[in-house]
Design an enzyme around this catalytic site. Sequence first.
Site, short mmCIF file in Angstrom:
data_model
loop_
_atom_site.label_atom_id
_atom_site.label_comp_id
_atom_site.label_asym_id
_atom_site.label_seq_id
_atom_site.Cartn_x
_atom_site.Cartn_y
_atom_site.Cartn_z
N ASP A 80 1.00 -1.11 -0.01
CA ASP A 80 0.04 0.03 0.15
C ASP A 80 1.04 1.27 -0.01
O ASP A 80 1.81 1.29 0.61
CB ASP A 80 -0.80 0.02 1.20
N ASP A 102 2.54 5.32 -5.56
CA ASP A 102 1.65 6.48 -4.95
C ASP A 102 2.70 7.74 -5.41
O ASP A 102 3.64 8.07 -4.94
CB ASP A 102 1.47 6.69 -3.56
N HIS A 187 -7.54 10.35 3.84
CA HIS A 187 -6.85 9.40 4.83
C HIS A 187 -7.09 9.97 6.17
O HIS A 187 -6.83 11.15 6.44
CB HIS A 187 -5.34 9.26 4.58
N GLY A 217 -8.89 5.72 2.01
CA GLY A 217 -9.36 6.49 2.98
C GLY A 217 -10.73 6.44 3.67
O GLY A 217 -11.34 7.23 3.79
N THR A 241 -7.27 3.62 9.81
CA THR A 241 -7.50 4.30 11.15
C THR A 241 -8.34 3.71 12.03
O THR A 241 -8.06 3.56 13.26
CB THR A 241 -7.72 5.82 10.84
P1 13P Z 1 -7.94 5.23 6.39
O1 13P Z 1 -6.89 5.43 7.46
O2 13P Z 1 -8.66 6.73 6.32
O3 13P Z 1 -9.00 4.34 6.52
O4 13P Z 1 -7.31 5.17 4.92
C1 13P Z 1 -6.53 3.79 4.93
C2 13P Z 1 -6.12 3.83 3.48
O5 13P Z 1 -6.47 4.37 2.54
C3 13P Z 1 -4.90 2.92 3.47
O6 13P Z 1 -4.43 3.02 1.99
#
Ligand code: 13P
Length: 290
Positions: A80, A102, A187, A217, A241
Amino acid sequence: MKTLREYIKEADEKGIAIGHFNISNLEALHGIYNAAKKLNVPVIIGLSEGEEEFVGREEAVALVKALRARDNFPIFLNADHHYGFESVKAALDAGYDAAIIDAVKLPLEENIILTKKCVDYARELGKKENRDILIEAELGFIGTSSKILDAIPEGVSEATMTKPEDAKHFVEATGVDLLAPSVGNVHGMVKGGNPRLHPEVVKAIREATGIPLVLHGGSGSMNEDFVACIAEGIDIVHINTEIRVAYRDAVKKFLNENPNEVAPYKFLKSGVEAVEAVVEARLKLFNGIK
Ligand code: 13P
């Protein structure tokens, strides 16, 4: 077992999405895997560069492959948010099923050159090792950190959402397998509430590109927004998160209540269970399970 590409196609046809969850440790992996197995749905484990550095690149591959082989279960591994060619290459060489280059902070044409280099490498390696490797790229800034935020990150606004014509040009020029657009998502979890998602932008980007889209996110977004975006062409949703917070809070609570407990397998179990509960709820929503 079907490949990740085939599972994504299947999710797309069914109008559902595959859940992608990040891990920093074995406990999170257990929590996520327990939930996916319980619901019998495919799942993707993600590690950012920072998470990968902590867990270990080869260790992450060994863990996910071991579960997949032992249980013949569709659990996949994604690199990721990897920021350069070398880190994408290292993850793919180690055995990751997919990677996200990215390069969103670069100008569009430079993002295209770097993404294309990763796509070319994935095709070459896939051919050599007879593996179907997926490359994802991002277009449109959505912030960077999976944490609690005081406000929407600077540089994220409705004006900076991904433009369908840019997305079309980008996909045609790179041959990328999956695209992560900016459609109101950020995110992290914003204290006053996350912004609303824009399913109509998802629809326009999907129509322009014709490839599966990934919603990053996910933490803090509203259930009805997820459902609407999945209906318009989101095939994978990322959550980080929410599980970090659940894990931290559960372990903290357990240790506060049991200050003499020193066995990690006892006090960390609370974290595994908390992650499992969050992931189960998200997987039910994404997979349309009542
Ligand atoms: P969040 O932490 O907002 O859920 O985002 C996670 C994410 O997109 C990891 O690639």
